[in-house]
Design a protein around this motif. Structure first.
Motif, PDB file in Angstrom:
ATOM      1  N   SER A  93      39.873  41.306  45.076  1.00 23.68           N
ATOM      2  CA  SER A  93      40.271  40.406  43.997  1.00 23.68           C
ATOM      3  C   SER A  93      41.678  39.879  44.211  1.00 23.68           C
ATOM      4  O   SER A  93      41.993  38.777  43.767  1.00 23.68           O
ATOM      5  CB  SER A  93      40.196  41.141  42.663  1.00 23.68           C
ATOM      6  OG  SER A  93      39.479  40.394  41.735  1.00 23.68           O
TER       7      SER A  93
ATOM      8  N   ASP B 289      36.428  47.988  36.517  1.00 28.07           N
ATOM      9  CA  ASP B 289      34.974  47.848  36.531  1.00 28.07           C
ATOM     10  C   ASP B 289      34.356  48.652  37.666  1.00 28.07           C
ATOM     11  O   ASP B 289      33.307  49.278  37.493  1.00 28.07           O
ATOM     12  CB  ASP B 289      34.598  46.376  36.647  1.00 28.07           C
ATOM     13  CG  ASP B 289      33.158  46.121  36.258  1.00 28.07           C
ATOM     14  OD1 ASP B 289      32.602  46.932  35.491  1.00 28.07           O
ATOM     15  OD2 ASP B 289      32.586  45.128  36.717  1.00 28.07           O
TER      16      ASP B 289
ATOM     17  N   LYS C 155      31.374  37.064  35.647  1.00 21.88           N
ATOM     18  CA  LYS C 155      32.808  37.047  35.380  1.00 21.88           C
ATOM     19  C   LYS C 155      33.561  36.054  36.268  1.00 21.88           C
ATOM     20  O   LYS C 155      34.690  35.691  35.956  1.00 21.88           O
ATOM     21  CB  LYS C 155      33.394  38.443  35.590  1.00 21.88           C
ATOM     22  CG  LYS C 155      32.957  39.444  34.550  1.00 21.88           C
ATOM     23  CD  LYS C 155      33.648  40.760  34.784  1.00 21.88           C
ATOM     24  CE  LYS C 155      33.242  41.775  33.731  1.00 21.88           C
ATOM     25  NZ  LYS C 155      33.927  43.046  33.952  1.00 21.88           N
TER      26      LYS C 155
ATOM     27  N   GLY D  54      38.179  36.660  41.982  1.00 20.02           N
ATOM     28  CA  GLY D  54      36.745  36.612  41.743  1.00 20.02           C
ATOM     29  C   GLY D  54      35.947  37.357  42.789  1.00 20.02           C
ATOM     30  O   GLY D  54      34.782  37.690  42.556  1.00 20.02           O
TER      31      GLY D  54
ATOM     32  N   ASP E  90      40.770  44.024  36.197  1.00 19.35           N
ATOM     33  CA  ASP E  90      39.377  44.038  35.773  1.00 19.35           C
ATOM     34  C   ASP E  90      38.466  44.509  36.897  1.00 19.35           C
ATOM     35  O   ASP E  90      37.557  45.314  36.666  1.00 19.35           O
ATOM     36  CB  ASP E  90      38.958  42.640  35.309  1.00 19.35           C
ATOM     37  CG  ASP E  90      37.474  42.578  34.992  1.00 19.35           C
ATOM     38  OD1 ASP E  90      37.031  43.305  34.083  1.00 19.35           O
ATOM     39  OD2 ASP E  90      36.762  41.820  35.673  1.00 19.35           O
ATOM     40  N   ALA E  91      38.695  44.027  38.109  1.00 17.95           N
ATOM     41  CA  ALA E  91      37.868  44.450  39.238  1.00 17.95           C
ATOM     42  C   ALA E  91      38.039  45.937  39.514  1.00 17.95           C
ATOM     43  O   ALA E  91      37.058  46.648  39.778  1.00 17.95           O
ATOM     44  CB  ALA E  91      38.223  43.630  40.482  1.00 17.95           C
TER      45      ALA E  91
ATOM     46  N   ASN F  76      31.637  43.949  42.763  1.00 17.90           N
ATOM     47  CA  ASN F  76      31.083  44.820  41.722  1.00 17.90           C
ATOM     48  C   ASN F  76      29.747  44.322  41.185  1.00 17.90           C
ATOM     49  O   ASN F  76      29.178  44.930  40.290  1.00 17.90           O
ATOM     50  CB  ASN F  76      32.069  44.946  40.562  1.00 17.90           C
ATOM     51  CG  ASN F  76      33.311  45.685  40.944  1.00 17.90           C
ATOM     52  OD1 ASN F  76      33.301  46.509  41.841  1.00 17.90           O
ATOM     53  ND2 ASN F  76      34.404  45.390  40.260  1.00 17.90           N
TER      54      ASN F  76
ATOM     55  N   ASN G  18      42.772  39.758  36.564  1.00 18.77           N
ATOM     56  CA  ASN G  18      41.630  39.657  37.467  1.00 18.77           C
ATOM     57  C   ASN G  18      41.564  40.890  38.368  1.00 18.77           C
ATOM     58  O   ASN G  18      40.497  41.489  38.539  1.00 18.77           O
ATOM     59  CB  ASN G  18      41.775  38.370  38.290  1.00 18.77           C
ATOM     60  CG  ASN G  18      40.955  38.357  39.543  1.00 18.77           C
ATOM     61  OD1 ASN G  18      39.779  38.632  39.521  1.00 18.77           O
ATOM     62  ND2 ASN G  18      41.601  38.030  40.650  1.00 18.77           N
TER      63      ASN G  18
ATOM     64  N   LYS H 242      29.244  41.703  39.365  1.00 22.81           N
ATOM     65  CA  LYS H 242      29.429  41.134  38.023  1.00 22.81           C
ATOM     66  C   LYS H 242      29.703  39.643  38.202  1.00 22.81           C
ATOM     67  O   LYS H 242      30.796  39.151  37.968  1.00 22.81           O
ATOM     68  CB  LYS H 242      30.601  41.806  37.299  1.00 22.81           C
ATOM     69  CG  LYS H 242      30.471  43.284  37.154  1.00 22.81           C
ATOM     70  CD  LYS H 242      29.462  43.639  36.106  1.00 22.81           C
ATOM     71  CE  LYS H 242      29.435  45.152  35.956  1.00 22.81           C
ATOM     72  NZ  LYS H 242      28.623  45.611  34.894  1.00 22.81           N
ATOM     73  N   TYR H 243      28.669  38.937  38.619  1.00 21.19           N
ATOM     74  CA  TYR H 243      28.821  37.528  38.981  1.00 21.19           C
ATOM     75  C   TYR H 243      29.165  36.650  37.787  1.00 21.19           C
ATOM     76  O   TYR H 243      29.764  35.595  37.953  1.00 21.19           O
ATOM     77  CB  TYR H 243      27.540  37.031  39.649  1.00 21.19           C
ATOM     78  CG  TYR H 243      27.176  37.822  40.884  1.00 21.19           C
ATOM     79  CD1 TYR H 243      27.940  37.733  42.028  1.00 21.19           C
ATOM     80  CD2 TYR H 243      26.079  38.671  40.889  1.00 21.19           C
ATOM     81  CE1 TYR H 243      27.632  38.458  43.162  1.00 21.19           C
ATOM     82  CE2 TYR H 243      25.753  39.401  42.014  1.00 21.19           C
ATOM     83  CZ  TYR H 243      26.534  39.290  43.150  1.00 21.19           C
ATOM     84  OH  TYR H 243      26.223  40.017  44.258  1.00 21.19           O
TER      85      TYR H 243
ATOM     86  N   GLN I 234      35.040  40.832  41.570  1.00 22.08           N
ATOM     87  CA  GLN I 234      33.932  40.806  40.617  1.00 22.08           C
ATOM     88  C   GLN I 234      32.603  40.637  41.358  1.00 22.08           C
ATOM     89  O   GLN I 234      31.592  41.216  40.962  1.00 22.08           O
ATOM     90  CB  GLN I 234      34.129  39.683  39.603  1.00 22.08           C
ATOM     91  CG  GLN I 234      35.148  39.981  38.525  1.00 22.08           C
ATOM     92  CD  GLN I 234      36.583  39.916  38.988  1.00 22.08           C
ATOM     93  OE1 GLN I 234      36.885  39.436  40.060  1.00 22.08           O
ATOM     94  NE2 GLN I 234      37.491  40.418  38.167  1.00 22.08           N
TER      95      GLN I 234
END
Length: 186
Positions: free
Chosen positions: A52, A149, A68, A57, A145-146, A63, A142, A65-66, A60
């Motif tokens: 990230s 998650d 996001k 992105g 979050d990655a 992970n 960002n 989590k497309y 994400q």
């Protein structure tokens, strides 16, 4: 007296029989593991954060989590747009003020006096700097979050572990009480 000796001898022989009655076997008991072993990779959060950081992105996507990814690019794109727009307007007001001090007038901002040009410069400079901070905050968010998650994906979340709200009557006052129950099934 013979009865007491006879009863004592009988109990001694009976007690020793149970001790020697156990057989000595070399059987090894192995307990079966009923829990599933999840392969936990401690480097997964670090990989997601690195991906990230390299390309917003990508963590994400790592992970899976497309959904996001558009949020990440929308937040970063919007804040970069406002940075560019405020920077352009700041330079426009600054250039108009400088040219007015040199004796030239511009057609764009000719209707504003010097105080308004200075106030406009300060306003757009402050908004430009704030937009830069918001862009950096979204970039850091960002990465965070990655990382979080990827760490939370490895947690065991199944029906054996649950927290549920419960309504139960009080035994004394017969009023309804509210509480939480923590259930863990083996």
């Amino acid at each position: 007296m013979y009865k007491i000796i006879f009863i004592g001898l009988f109990l001694f022989i009976l007690g020793n029989n149970t001790v020697f009655g156990q057989s000595k076997t070399e059987a090894v008991l192995i307990a079966k593991d009923t829990l599933k072993s999840n392969d936990i990779d401690p480097l997964t959060p670090a990989k997601a954060a690195f991906y990230s950081a390299v390309l917003p992105g990508l963590g994400q996507a790592y992970n899976k989590k497309y959904w996001k990814i558009p949020l990440v690019y929308g937040a970063l794109g919007t804040s970069i747009y406002f940075y560019i727009d405020n920077n352009k307007k700041y330079h426009q007001y600054r250039d108009a003020y400088k040219s007015r001090l040199e004796g030239y007038t511009t057609d764009d901002l000719a209707f504003l006096d010097n105080n308004r040009l200075i106030a406009g410069q300060k306003f757009y400079q402050r908004n430009r700097d704030l937009s830069a901070l918001v862009t950096l905050a979204f970039y850091a968010l960002n990465i965070l979050d990655a990382n979080v998650d990827a760490a939370l994906i490895q947690f065991n979340v199944d029906e054996n572990l649950s927290v549920r709200p419960v309504l139960y009557p009080n035994d004394v006052t017969l009023k309804t009480n509210v509480g939480l129950t923590f259930n863990y099934s083996f």
